[in-house]
Design a protein around this motif. Structure first.
Motif, PDB file in Angstrom:
ATOM      1  N   SER A 123       0.753  -1.342   0.044  1.00  0.00           N
ATOM      2  CA  SER A 123      -0.139  -0.088   0.071  1.00  0.00           C
ATOM      3  C   SER A 123       0.708   1.435   0.305  1.00  0.00           C
ATOM      4  CB  SER A 123      -0.866  -0.016   1.208  1.00  0.00           C
ATOM      5  OG  SER A 123      -1.760   1.204   1.339  1.00  0.00           O
ATOM      6  N   GLU A 124       0.821   1.954  -1.095  1.00  0.00           N
ATOM      7  CA  GLU A 124       1.713   3.106  -1.086  1.00  0.00           C
ATOM      8  C   GLU A 124       1.503   4.321  -0.091  1.00  0.00           C
ATOM      9  OE1 GLU A 124       4.240   3.247  -3.273  1.00  0.00           O
ATOM     10  OE2 GLU A 124       3.789   1.470  -4.393  1.00  0.00           O
ATOM     11  N   ILE A 125       2.435   4.967   0.221  1.00  0.00           N
ATOM     12  CA  ILE A 125       2.020   6.216   1.185  1.00  0.00           C
ATOM     13  C   ILE A 125       2.074   7.509   0.333  1.00  0.00           C
ATOM     14  CG2 ILE A 125       3.133   7.779   2.840  1.00  0.00           C
ATOM     15  CD1 ILE A 125       4.644   5.407   3.631  1.00  0.00           C
ATOM     16  N   ASP A 126       0.613   7.979   0.208  1.00  0.00           N
ATOM     17  CA  ASP A 126       0.085   9.057  -0.341  1.00  0.00           C
ATOM     18  C   ASP A 126       0.262  10.203   0.194  1.00  0.00           C
ATOM     19  OD1 ASP A 126      -0.436   7.284  -2.497  1.00  0.00           O
ATOM     20  OD2 ASP A 126      -2.083   6.766  -1.670  1.00  0.00           O
ATOM     21  N   PRO A 127       1.404  11.368  -0.270  1.00  0.00           N
ATOM     22  CA  PRO A 127       1.355  12.554   0.357  1.00  0.00           C
ATOM     23  C   PRO A 127      -0.066  13.422   0.026  1.00  0.00           C
ATOM     24  CG  PRO A 127       3.323  12.250  -0.825  1.00  0.00           C
ATOM     25  CD  PRO A 127       2.442  11.077  -1.383  1.00  0.00           C
ATOM     26  N   CYS A 133       5.504  18.211   0.069  1.00  0.00           N
ATOM     27  CA  CYS A 133       5.802  17.566   1.274  1.00  0.00           C
ATOM     28  C   CYS A 133       6.497  16.070   0.862  1.00  0.00           C
ATOM     29  CB  CYS A 133       5.085  17.311   2.267  1.00  0.00           C
ATOM     30  SG  CYS A 133       3.274  16.748   2.062  1.00  0.00           S
ATOM     31  N   LYS A 134       6.877  15.184   1.745  1.00  0.00           N
ATOM     32  CA  LYS A 134       7.362  14.158   1.529  1.00  0.00           C
ATOM     33  C   LYS A 134       7.234  13.221   2.818  1.00  0.00           C
ATOM     34  CE  LYS A 134      12.329  15.128   2.571  1.00  0.00           C
ATOM     35  NZ  LYS A 134      13.492  15.274   2.040  1.00  0.00           N
ATOM     36  N   ALA A 135       7.430  11.835   2.820  1.00  0.00           N
ATOM     37  CA  ALA A 135       7.083  11.075   3.926  1.00  0.00           C
ATOM     38  C   ALA A 135       8.316  11.146   4.756  1.00  0.00           C
ATOM     39  CB  ALA A 135       6.875   9.372   3.279  1.00  0.00           C
ATOM     40  N   GLY A 136       8.115  11.041   5.942  1.00  0.00           N
ATOM     41  CA  GLY A 136       9.198  11.228   6.857  1.00  0.00           C
ATOM     42  C   GLY A 136       9.086  10.163   7.818  1.00  0.00           C
ATOM     43  N   PHE A 159       4.448  13.207   7.384  1.00  0.00           N
ATOM     44  CA  PHE A 159       4.684  13.949   6.175  1.00  0.00           C
ATOM     45  C   PHE A 159       5.613  15.249   6.766  1.00  0.00           C
ATOM     46  CE2 PHE A 159       0.820  11.691   4.515  1.00  0.00           C
ATOM     47  CZ  PHE A 159       1.674  11.001   3.427  1.00  0.00           C
ATOM     48  N   LYS A 160       6.456  15.798   5.852  1.00  0.00           N
ATOM     49  CA  LYS A 160       7.062  17.002   6.331  1.00  0.00           C
ATOM     50  C   LYS A 160       7.496  17.693   5.038  1.00  0.00           C
ATOM     51  CE  LYS A 160      11.596  14.929   6.619  1.00  0.00           C
ATOM     52  NZ  LYS A 160      12.916  14.716   7.413  1.00  0.00           N
ATOM     53  N   LYS A 161       7.600  19.083   5.138  1.00  0.00           N
ATOM     54  CA  LYS A 161       7.951  19.803   4.077  1.00  0.00           C
ATOM     55  C   LYS A 161       9.330  19.440   3.475  1.00  0.00           C
ATOM     56  CE  LYS A 161       5.089  23.815   5.419  1.00  0.00           C
ATOM     57  NZ  LYS A 161       5.138  25.208   5.701  1.00  0.00           N
ATOM     58  N   ASP A 162       9.466  19.541   2.266  1.00  0.00           N
ATOM     59  CA  ASP A 162      10.746  19.119   1.437  1.00  0.00           C
ATOM     60  C   ASP A 162      11.818  19.721   2.155  1.00  0.00           C
ATOM     61  OD1 ASP A 162       9.395  17.555  -0.129  1.00  0.00           O
ATOM     62  OD2 ASP A 162       9.111  18.694  -1.758  1.00  0.00           O
ATOM     63  N   GLU A 163      11.740  21.130   2.343  1.00  0.00           N
ATOM     64  CA  GLU A 163      12.781  21.853   3.161  1.00  0.00           C
ATOM     65  C   GLU A 163      13.054  21.665   4.549  1.00  0.00           C
ATOM     66  OE1 GLU A 163       9.140  24.470   3.335  1.00  0.00           O
ATOM     67  OE2 GLU A 163      10.081  23.123   1.795  1.00  0.00           O
ATOM     68  N   PHE A 170       4.048  17.754   9.731  1.00  0.00           N
ATOM     69  CA  PHE A 170       3.328  18.318   8.908  1.00  0.00           C
ATOM     70  C   PHE A 170       1.684  17.685   8.844  1.00  0.00           C
ATOM     71  CE2 PHE A 170       2.704  21.536   5.575  1.00  0.00           C
ATOM     72  CZ  PHE A 170       2.022  20.882   4.552  1.00  0.00           C
ATOM     73  N   ASP A 171       1.623  16.480   8.539  1.00  0.00           N
ATOM     74  CA  ASP A 171       0.338  15.854   8.452  1.00  0.00           C
ATOM     75  C   ASP A 171       0.706  14.424   8.736  1.00  0.00           C
ATOM     76  OD1 ASP A 171      -2.143  15.535   8.088  1.00  0.00           O
ATOM     77  OD2 ASP A 171      -2.380  16.667   6.115  1.00  0.00           O
ATOM     78  N   TYR A 172      -0.413  13.758   8.529  1.00  0.00           N
ATOM     79  CA  TYR A 172      -0.391  12.272   8.746  1.00  0.00           C
ATOM     80  C   TYR A 172      -1.163  11.640   7.886  1.00  0.00           C
ATOM     81  CZ  TYR A 172       2.865  11.391  12.685  1.00  0.00           C
ATOM     82  OH  TYR A 172       4.001  11.515  13.522  1.00  0.00           O
TER      83      TYR A 172
END
Length: 406
Positions: A123-127, A133-136, A159-163, A170-172
């Motif tokens: 099951s893929e992790i979908d931002p 953002c990207k998966a953390g 998730f967290k922001k790319d920078e 950032f979100d879950y």
């Protein structure tokens, strides 16, 4: 065997370890049918839990090792078919089943006693859409839904922001896998505080990101976040029946300046309060969800052998409930005598150095995909029928084509 009453045979079989029962399945068809019966499997498991028999400890280092609880002598490599020499970790145990993974996409359920393995579908992790953002960090948990008698895996992807390199939440995304349905389902109703739960220094140490299963609920700890106005530890629960998050009351400690961990003892949730690596109190919630039922089970101080007391985790009671086995500082076990209030170190042969520990009970709980097995069986039967049909056609052709006319 034929002269013995069946209830006597059944009572004897209840007392045997799983590996012996598997061998005994070849004795006769009645024995095989009895051992495979769901009622027998359930009764055998319940007896093992009640008598604290057939217990084992999984040591989690670069690889997985198993130690018999009654002996606590030698760590034996656990032959896990999920990987071949690669790093595999276990993030939960329930009724003899281990939840293991090599990566976020390579997850499986495994019964070490029967060697049955069930790979979970990917099951893929979908931002979140429209967000950069990207998966953390990824949390895992495993347990049983008592309402439906289903086993479930929970995956929380942060998730967290790319920078953002500091790991600010950032979100879950939260998904739940059901063994009965063999599928993942996304949870959409998430509490706002969840996005602030992850802390790098806390959850990455001592495998604290793995959910603790007790009373049908998976538990994590949200440490204080002074910068966000959260001044106390918070125990976060995820009910596997309702598939909703909840806040679990924690014990009222006189001194609130402690680091909190959660664990489980015989199905009861434990709160482990660590005071500046000098003293540790272990509390047990005797009635789940009732704050007043928190009872302090034991209190330990640092010693010359354990200094500092950075981490401790209660694992299991002894057979007579007079001692508790503790994992301490990720590299040793100690027995704590509840009457004498003293600790004694336990030495495990073939030590693996730094490790985490998980208790599991030997059981016959099946995890094979019955639909897949039935489909494979039907395919084999169809192929056999096809081969028989082709053989008959060939024989008929030969008998007609080469028949001699006298």
């Amino acid at each position: 065997m034929s002269k013995l009453p069946m209830d006597v045979i059944t009572d004897v079989l209840y007392r045997l370890p799983v590996k012996t029962l598997i061998r005994f399945k070849s004795l006769s068809k009645p024995c095989c049918s009895l051992i495979d019966d769901p009622d027998f499997i359930r009764a055998h498991l319940n007896r093992s839990l009640q008598t604290r028999s057939n217990l084992n400890i999984i040591l989690k280092g670069l690889h997985l090792y198993s130690v018999e609880f009654d002996a606590l002598d030698v760590a034996v490599p656990l032959d896990c078919p999920l990987s071949f020499g690669a790093c595999t970790d276990a993030f939960g145990s329930c009724n003899g089943l281990l939840a293991i993974h090599m990566s976020d996409k390579n997850v499986a359920l495994y019964n070490p006693s029967t060697r049955q393995l069930r790979r979970l579908p990917v099951s893929e992790i979908d931002p979140p859409r429209g967000e950069s953002c990207k998966a953390g960090y990824v949390f895992f948990g495993f347990g049983q839904d008592f309402r439906t008698n289903d086993y479930k895996v929970v995956r929380m992807a942060q998730f967290k922001k790319d920078e953002d390199d500091e790991g600010h939440s950032f979100d879950y995304e939260v998904k739940v896998y059901s063994l009965k349905n063999d599928s993942w389902r996304k949870i959409t109703k998430l509490p706002f505080y969840l996005r602030f739960m992850f802390q790098f220094f806390y959850h990455l140490l001592h495998r604290r990101g793995y959910g603790v299963f007790a009373a049908g609920v998976l538990h994590w700890v949200m440490p204080p976040r002074m910068e966000l106005g959260f001044f106390r530890n918070k125990i976060v629960g995820f009910d596997l029946g309702t598939e909703e998050f909840t806040e679990v009351p924690q014990p009222e400690c006189a001194d609130r300046g402690f680091l909190l961990d959660v664990s489980v003892l015989e199905g009861c949730l434990c709160a482990v309060c660590n005071y500046d690596q000098v003293k540790v109190d272990v509390w047990v919630m005797e009635e789940y969800g009732v704050k007043e039922s928190w009872t302090r089970l034991l209190s330990i101080q640092k010693t010359r052998a354990v200094n500092p007391l950075t981490f401790s985790k209660p694992l299991a009671y002894s057979k007579y409930l007079d001692r508790v086995l503790l994992e301490v500082n990720d590299h040793k076990f100690v027995w704590y005598d509840l009457q004498k209030k003293k600790m004694r170190s336990v030495k495990i042969g073939d030590s693996i150095g730094t490790f985490g520990a998980e208790v599991y009970v030997g059981s016959l709980i099946p995890i094979e995909d019955r639909k897949r097995a039935e489909s494979q069986k039907q395919t084999q039967q169809d192929e056999l029928s096809l081969r028989k049909g082709n053989r008959k056609m060939r024989d008929d052709f030969l008998s007609q084509g080469f028949k001699l006319v006298l």
